[in-house]
Design a protein around this motif. Structure first.
Motif, mmCIF file in Angstrom:
data_model
loop_
_atom_site.group_PDB
_atom_site.id
_atom_site.type_symbol
_atom_site.label_atom_id
_atom_site.label_comp_id
_atom_site.label_asym_id
_atom_site.label_seq_id
_atom_site.Cartn_x
_atom_site.Cartn_y
_atom_site.Cartn_z
ATOM 1 N N ARG A 184 0.853 -1.174 0.000
ATOM 2 C CA ARG A 184 0.000 0.000 0.000
ATOM 3 C C ARG A 184 0.896 1.232 0.000
ATOM 4 N NH1 ARG A 184 -3.228 -0.539 4.634
ATOM 5 N NH2 ARG A 184 -4.198 -2.266 3.561
ATOM 6 N N ASP A 185 0.689 2.082 -0.969
ATOM 7 C CA ASP A 185 1.467 3.313 -1.088
ATOM 8 C C ASP A 185 2.971 3.045 -1.101
ATOM 9 O OD1 ASP A 185 -0.878 4.870 -1.099
ATOM 10 O OD2 ASP A 185 -0.913 4.928 1.095
ATOM 11 N N GLY A 186 3.380 1.990 -1.816
ATOM 12 C CA GLY A 186 4.798 1.695 -1.973
ATOM 13 C C GLY A 186 5.456 1.020 -0.777
ATOM 14 N N GLU A 187 4.663 0.614 0.216
ATOM 15 C CA GLU A 187 5.220 -0.052 1.400
ATOM 16 C C GLU A 187 4.500 -1.378 1.637
ATOM 17 O OE1 GLU A 187 5.277 2.311 4.924
ATOM 18 O OE2 GLU A 187 5.995 4.094 3.868
ATOM 19 N N VAL A 188 5.238 -2.326 2.167
ATOM 20 C CA VAL A 188 4.640 -3.607 2.537
ATOM 21 C C VAL A 188 3.862 -3.407 3.826
ATOM 22 C CG1 VAL A 188 5.091 -5.994 3.211
ATOM 23 C CG2 VAL A 188 6.493 -4.923 1.439
ATOM 24 N N ARG A 189 2.566 -3.674 3.764
ATOM 25 C CA ARG A 189 1.703 -3.513 4.939
ATOM 26 C C ARG A 189 1.492 -4.828 5.675
ATOM 27 N NH1 ARG A 189 1.108 1.776 6.341
ATOM 28 N NH2 ARG A 189 1.135 2.969 4.419
ATOM 29 N N GLU A 190 1.549 -5.910 4.916
ATOM 30 C CA GLU A 190 1.313 -7.215 5.534
ATOM 31 C C GLU A 190 2.045 -8.291 4.732
ATOM 32 O OE1 GLU A 190 -2.373 -10.185 6.748
ATOM 33 O OE2 GLU A 190 -2.818 -8.192 5.971
ATOM 34 N N ALA A 191 2.627 -9.234 5.432
ATOM 35 C CA ALA A 191 3.276 -10.383 4.799
ATOM 36 C C ALA A 191 2.680 -11.656 5.387
ATOM 37 C CB ALA A 191 4.776 -10.342 5.041
ATOM 38 N N ARG A 192 2.341 -12.598 4.489
ATOM 39 C CA ARG A 192 1.785 -13.881 4.923
ATOM 40 C C ARG A 192 2.560 -15.007 4.238
ATOM 41 N NH1 ARG A 192 -2.608 -10.835 3.602
ATOM 42 N NH2 ARG A 192 -2.957 -11.960 1.663
ATOM 43 N N VAL A 193 2.804 -16.058 4.985
ATOM 44 C CA VAL A 193 3.470 -17.232 4.441
ATOM 45 C C VAL A 193 2.601 -18.446 4.742
ATOM 46 C CG1 VAL A 193 5.507 -18.712 4.548
ATOM 47 C CG2 VAL A 193 5.760 -16.236 4.771
ATOM 48 N N ARG A 194 2.409 -19.269 3.720
ATOM 49 C CA ARG A 194 1.609 -20.499 3.869
ATOM 50 C C ARG A 194 2.469 -21.672 3.412
ATOM 51 N NH1 ARG A 194 -2.357 -23.394 0.332
ATOM 52 N NH2 ARG A 194 -1.577 -22.098 -1.342
ATOM 53 N N ARG A 195 2.512 -22.704 4.223
ATOM 54 C CA ARG A 195 3.262 -23.914 3.881
ATOM 55 C C ARG A 195 2.341 -25.117 3.982
ATOM 56 N NH1 ARG A 195 7.152 -21.136 7.010
ATOM 57 N NH2 ARG A 195 8.903 -20.492 5.728
ATOM 58 N N GLU A 196 2.429 -25.973 2.976
ATOM 59 C CA GLU A 196 1.655 -27.214 2.969
ATOM 60 C C GLU A 196 2.564 -28.349 2.526
ATOM 61 O OE1 GLU A 196 -1.813 -27.033 0.526
ATOM 62 O OE2 GLU A 196 -2.457 -25.124 1.362
ATOM 63 N N GLN A 197 2.326 -29.519 3.093
ATOM 64 C CA GLN A 197 3.037 -30.716 2.655
ATOM 65 C C GLN A 197 2.027 -31.778 2.283
ATOM 66 O OE1 GLN A 197 5.737 -31.701 5.876
ATOM 67 N NE2 GLN A 197 7.388 -30.700 4.764
ATOM 68 N N GLY A 198 2.374 -32.571 1.300
ATOM 69 C CA GLY A 198 1.495 -33.650 0.876
ATOM 70 C C GLY A 198 2.299 -34.847 0.417
ATOM 71 N N THR A 199 1.650 -35.987 0.391
ATOM 72 C CA THR A 199 2.266 -37.230 -0.043
ATOM 73 C C THR A 199 1.378 -37.853 -1.108
ATOM 74 O OG1 THR A 199 3.152 -37.551 2.169
ATOM 75 C CG2 THR A 199 3.121 -39.475 0.722
ATOM 76 N N SER A 200 2.013 -38.370 -2.160
ATOM 77 C CA SER A 200 1.265 -39.015 -3.238
ATOM 78 C C SER A 200 1.878 -40.373 -3.533
ATOM 79 C CB SER A 200 1.315 -38.157 -4.508
ATOM 80 O OG SER A 200 0.734 -36.907 -4.274
ATOM 81 N N ALA A 201 1.052 -41.261 -4.042
ATOM 82 C CA ALA A 201 1.517 -42.582 -4.458
ATOM 83 C C ALA A 201 0.878 -42.907 -5.799
ATOM 84 C CB ALA A 201 1.152 -43.643 -3.428
ATOM 85 N N ARG A 202 1.672 -43.573 -6.643
ATOM 86 C CA ARG A 202 1.165 -44.013 -7.943
ATOM 87 C C ARG A 202 1.489 -45.491 -8.087
ATOM 88 N NH1 ARG A 202 3.257 -42.561 -13.903
ATOM 89 N NH2 ARG A 202 5.203 -42.831 -12.815
ATOM 90 N N TRP A 203 0.539 -46.240 -8.610
ATOM 91 C CA TRP A 203 0.695 -47.672 -8.793
ATOM 92 C C TRP A 203 0.237 -48.021 -10.204
ATOM 93 C CZ3 TRP A 203 -3.568 -51.178 -9.196
ATOM 94 C CH2 TRP A 203 -3.196 -52.524 -9.189
ATOM 95 N N ARG A 204 1.067 -48.768 -10.904
ATOM 96 C CA ARG A 204 0.723 -49.186 -12.264
ATOM 97 C C ARG A 204 0.929 -50.689 -12.403
ATOM 98 N NH1 ARG A 204 4.258 -46.604 -16.605
ATOM 99 N NH2 ARG A 204 3.426 -44.745 -15.648
ATOM 100 N N ARG A 205 -0.101 -51.352 -12.903
ATOM 101 C CA ARG A 205 -0.026 -52.781 -13.208
ATOM 102 C C ARG A 205 -0.682 -52.988 -14.558
ATOM 103 N NH1 ARG A 205 -2.106 -56.650 -8.798
ATOM 104 N NH2 ARG A 205 0.034 -56.430 -8.114
#
Length: 78
Positions: free
Chosen positions: A38-59
């Motif tokens: 806002r008006d050339g200045e950082v008014r708010e900073a937010r950080v979001r972190r997420e972790q996930g796990t995936s599996a793939r199976w092929r037959r």
């Protein structure tokens, strides 16, 4: 992700039961940073972190994919 080889083997073993099966497990981490200016200045900073796990199976000609939130043992067993 700080997974040890024994855990990865334990997760993949039920998926790759036959010769020719392909099984993968992988983890992802998302980090998102948002700055509100806002008006050339950082008014708010937010950080979001997420972790996930995936599996793939092929037959043969069949392939399945599953993904869950989290990267610990409980999330992978889900």
């Amino acid at each position: 992700m700080n997974w040890d080889d024994d855990s990865i083997h334990r997760w993949l073993e039920p998926l790759a039961g036959r010769e020719g099966d392909l099984a993968e497990v992988f983890g992802e981490t998302l980090t998102e940073t948002c700055l509100e200016w806002r008006d050339g200045e950082v008014r708010e900073a937010r950080v979001r972190r997420e972790q996930g796990t995936s599996a793939r199976w092929r037959r043969g000609g069949s392939e399945q994919f599953a993904s869950v939130a989290g990267s610990d043992d409980a999330a992978v067993r889900e």
